[in-house]
Scaffold this motif. Structure first.
Motif, mmCIF file in Angstrom:
data_model
loop_
_atom_site.group_PDB
_atom_site.id
_atom_site.type_symbol
_atom_site.label_atom_id
_atom_site.label_comp_id
_atom_site.label_asym_id
_atom_site.label_seq_id
_atom_site.Cartn_x
_atom_site.Cartn_y
_atom_site.Cartn_z
ATOM 1 N N SER A 16 0.841 -1.185 0.000
ATOM 2 C CA SER A 16 0.000 0.000 0.000
ATOM 3 C C SER A 16 0.885 1.247 0.000
ATOM 4 O O SER A 16 2.068 1.193 0.356
ATOM 5 C CB SER A 16 -0.915 -0.005 1.229
ATOM 6 O OG SER A 16 -0.151 0.002 2.418
ATOM 7 N N TYR A 17 0.331 2.340 -0.447
ATOM 8 C CA TYR A 17 1.061 3.619 -0.420
ATOM 9 C C TYR A 17 0.056 4.734 -0.239
ATOM 10 O O TYR A 17 -1.161 4.498 -0.207
ATOM 11 C CB TYR A 17 1.873 3.816 -1.705
ATOM 12 C CG TYR A 17 1.056 3.902 -2.974
ATOM 13 C CD1 TYR A 17 0.637 5.125 -3.489
ATOM 14 C CD2 TYR A 17 0.713 2.746 -3.679
ATOM 15 C CE1 TYR A 17 -0.105 5.193 -4.661
ATOM 16 C CE2 TYR A 17 -0.029 2.812 -4.851
ATOM 17 C CZ TYR A 17 -0.428 4.036 -5.334
ATOM 18 O OH TYR A 17 -1.164 4.108 -6.491
ATOM 19 N N LYS A 18 0.552 5.962 -0.096
ATOM 20 C CA LYS A 18 -0.339 7.087 0.155
ATOM 21 C C LYS A 18 -0.348 8.046 -1.027
ATOM 22 O O LYS A 18 0.636 8.146 -1.764
ATOM 23 C CB LYS A 18 0.085 7.832 1.427
ATOM 24 C CG LYS A 18 -0.053 6.987 2.676
ATOM 25 C CD LYS A 18 0.336 7.775 3.910
ATOM 26 C CE LYS A 18 0.168 6.895 5.141
ATOM 27 N NZ LYS A 18 1.353 6.744 5.915
ATOM 28 N N VAL A 19 -1.457 8.737 -1.174
ATOM 29 C CA VAL A 19 -1.596 9.806 -2.166
ATOM 30 C C VAL A 19 -2.272 10.980 -1.477
ATOM 31 O O VAL A 19 -2.776 10.850 -0.361
ATOM 32 C CB VAL A 19 -2.452 9.367 -3.375
ATOM 33 C CG1 VAL A 19 -1.778 8.246 -4.145
ATOM 34 C CG2 VAL A 19 -3.858 8.957 -2.935
ATOM 35 N N ILE A 20 -2.268 12.132 -2.149
ATOM 36 C CA ILE A 20 -3.048 13.240 -1.614
ATOM 37 C C ILE A 20 -4.290 13.425 -2.488
ATOM 38 O O ILE A 20 -4.189 13.541 -3.703
ATOM 39 C CB ILE A 20 -2.235 14.549 -1.484
ATOM 40 C CG1 ILE A 20 -1.589 14.973 -2.805
ATOM 41 C CG2 ILE A 20 -1.193 14.426 -0.397
ATOM 42 C CD1 ILE A 20 -0.906 16.330 -2.722
ATOM 43 N N ALA A 21 -5.427 13.396 -1.847
ATOM 44 C CA ALA A 21 -6.681 13.603 -2.564
ATOM 45 C C ALA A 21 -6.894 15.090 -2.830
ATOM 46 O O ALA A 21 -7.585 15.470 -3.764
ATOM 47 C CB ALA A 21 -7.845 13.043 -1.751
ATOM 48 N N LEU B 60 9.180 10.662 0.556
ATOM 49 C CA LEU B 60 9.529 9.243 0.592
ATOM 50 C C LEU B 60 9.328 8.659 1.985
ATOM 51 O O LEU B 60 8.905 7.518 2.143
ATOM 52 C CB LEU B 60 10.971 9.039 0.120
ATOM 53 C CG LEU B 60 11.252 9.403 -1.348
ATOM 54 C CD1 LEU B 60 12.731 9.198 -1.664
ATOM 55 C CD2 LEU B 60 10.374 8.594 -2.304
ATOM 56 N N GLY B 61 9.627 9.452 3.000
ATOM 57 C CA GLY B 61 9.452 9.006 4.379
ATOM 58 C C GLY B 61 7.991 8.752 4.723
ATOM 59 O O GLY B 61 7.663 7.850 5.497
ATOM 60 N N MET B 62 7.102 9.541 4.118
ATOM 61 C CA MET B 62 5.662 9.369 4.337
ATOM 62 C C MET B 62 5.065 8.300 3.421
ATOM 63 O O MET B 62 3.887 7.985 3.538
ATOM 64 C CB MET B 62 4.928 10.697 4.098
ATOM 65 C CG MET B 62 5.198 11.765 5.124
ATOM 66 S SD MET B 62 4.246 13.286 4.757
ATOM 67 C CE MET B 62 2.561 12.691 5.000
ATOM 68 N N GLU B 63 5.887 7.774 2.498
ATOM 69 C CA GLU B 63 5.442 6.783 1.504
ATOM 70 C C GLU B 63 4.285 7.319 0.670
ATOM 71 O O GLU B 63 3.319 6.603 0.363
ATOM 72 C CB GLU B 63 5.047 5.471 2.195
ATOM 73 C CG GLU B 63 6.217 4.793 2.882
ATOM 74 C CD GLU B 63 5.848 3.470 3.502
ATOM 75 O OE1 GLU B 63 4.641 3.244 3.755
ATOM 76 O OE2 GLU B 63 6.747 2.653 3.741
ATOM 77 N N VAL B 64 4.392 8.593 0.296
ATOM 78 C CA VAL B 64 3.352 9.214 -0.514
ATOM 79 C C VAL B 64 3.814 9.275 -1.962
ATOM 80 O O VAL B 64 5.001 9.439 -2.237
ATOM 81 C CB VAL B 64 2.989 10.620 0.044
ATOM 82 C CG1 VAL B 64 4.135 11.580 -0.072
ATOM 83 C CG2 VAL B 64 1.758 11.182 -0.608
ATOM 84 N N ARG B 65 2.885 9.073 -2.887
ATOM 85 C CA ARG B 65 3.209 8.972 -4.307
ATOM 86 C C ARG B 65 2.296 9.891 -5.125
ATOM 87 O O ARG B 65 1.268 10.360 -4.660
ATOM 88 C CB ARG B 65 3.012 7.534 -4.802
ATOM 89 C CG ARG B 65 3.720 6.471 -3.948
ATOM 90 C CD ARG B 65 5.209 6.434 -4.206
ATOM 91 N NE ARG B 65 5.857 5.350 -3.525
ATOM 92 C CZ ARG B 65 6.551 5.460 -2.400
ATOM 93 N NH1 ARG B 65 6.683 6.649 -1.818
ATOM 94 N NH2 ARG B 65 7.132 4.416 -1.841
ATOM 95 N N ASN B 66 2.701 10.100 -6.371
ATOM 96 C CA ASN B 66 1.906 10.864 -7.334
ATOM 97 C C ASN B 66 1.552 12.261 -6.821
ATOM 98 O O ASN B 66 0.376 12.648 -6.767
ATOM 99 C CB ASN B 66 0.638 10.083 -7.715
ATOM 100 C CG ASN B 66 0.970 8.781 -8.422
ATOM 101 O OD1 ASN B 66 1.981 8.682 -9.118
ATOM 102 N ND2 ASN B 66 0.144 7.778 -8.242
#
Length: 211
Positions: free
Chosen positions: A7-12, A90-96
């Motif tokens: 799993s990873y994170k994104v910003i909505a 990268l530390g927050m594992e957020v993508r796109n």
């Protein structure tokens, strides 16, 4: 067989964060993006918006496994701006997403350590004001059952915290659910047992979805 995907994170929704360090003002703007073209367009838009600022440093991360990462110090000493912003993402594992941190110079030099700290804190402030969501890897299932089975299926989904989508009520009941890949087999077994094998379960696709 699906290869396990993390799993990873994104910003909505993007946000804005602001900090001040020895009269220098740092403004972080974040935005969700899917392509490098979108990221570069946002960076250019921020440079135009803050045209009178000394620096517009940035970082962006694309792809579910961070296949594309870019950053820029935009005139700050090497390694003091773009990379610290990237490390936050990268530390927050957020993508796109793309983050641009704009600096208005306050007249006092911050030094290498001070710059790294300020750009890090600004990026963190921007992310705190963004709407972050988790993307899970799973499967889309279509479940078809008779009217006797729907209540049992709704109960099972409720216990697992799974949302029922697109229910269709005809001579039978058809519905769709997105399920984490690690729960797929257990859920199928549970539904089969609860409906005495009357429910038909069809796997439509594997996908990432917002949990």
């Amino acid at each position: 067989m699906d290869i396990r995907k993390e799993s990873y994170k994104v910003i909505a929704r993007g946000g804005v964060g602001k900090i001040e360090e020895k009269k220098s003002v740092f403004i972080a703007n974040t935005a969700p993006v899917q392509t490098e073209e979108e990221a570069l367009a946002f960076i250019e838009a921020m440079k135009k918006k803050y045209w009178d600022a000394r620096h517009n440093c940035y970082a962006y991360v694309l792809g579910d496994s961070a296949q594309v990462v870019r950053f820029s110090d935009d005139g700050e000493p090497s390694g003091t701006a773009g990379k610290p912003i990237l490390e936050v993402l990268l530390g927050m594992e957020v993508r796109n997403l793309v983050v641009v941190v704009t600096r208005y110079f306050g007249g006092t030099l911050l030094g290498t350590g001070g710059l790294v700290r300020a750009y890090t804190q600004a990026a963190q402030a921007g992310m705190e004001n963004s709407l972050v969501r988790t993307m899970k890897y799973g499967v889309l299932l279509r479940i078809t059952t008779d009217y006797n089975g729907i209540g049992k299926i709704q109960y099972i989904m409720g216990l697992r915290g799974i949302t029922i989508e697109e229910p269709e009520y005809t001579d039978a009941v058809s519905l769709k659910v997105k399920v984490p890949y690690e729960e797929e087999e257990a859920l199928k077994k549970e539904i089969t047992e609860a409906t005495a094998g009357k429910a038909k379960i069809e796997k439509l696709e594997s996908l990432y979805y917002i949990a």
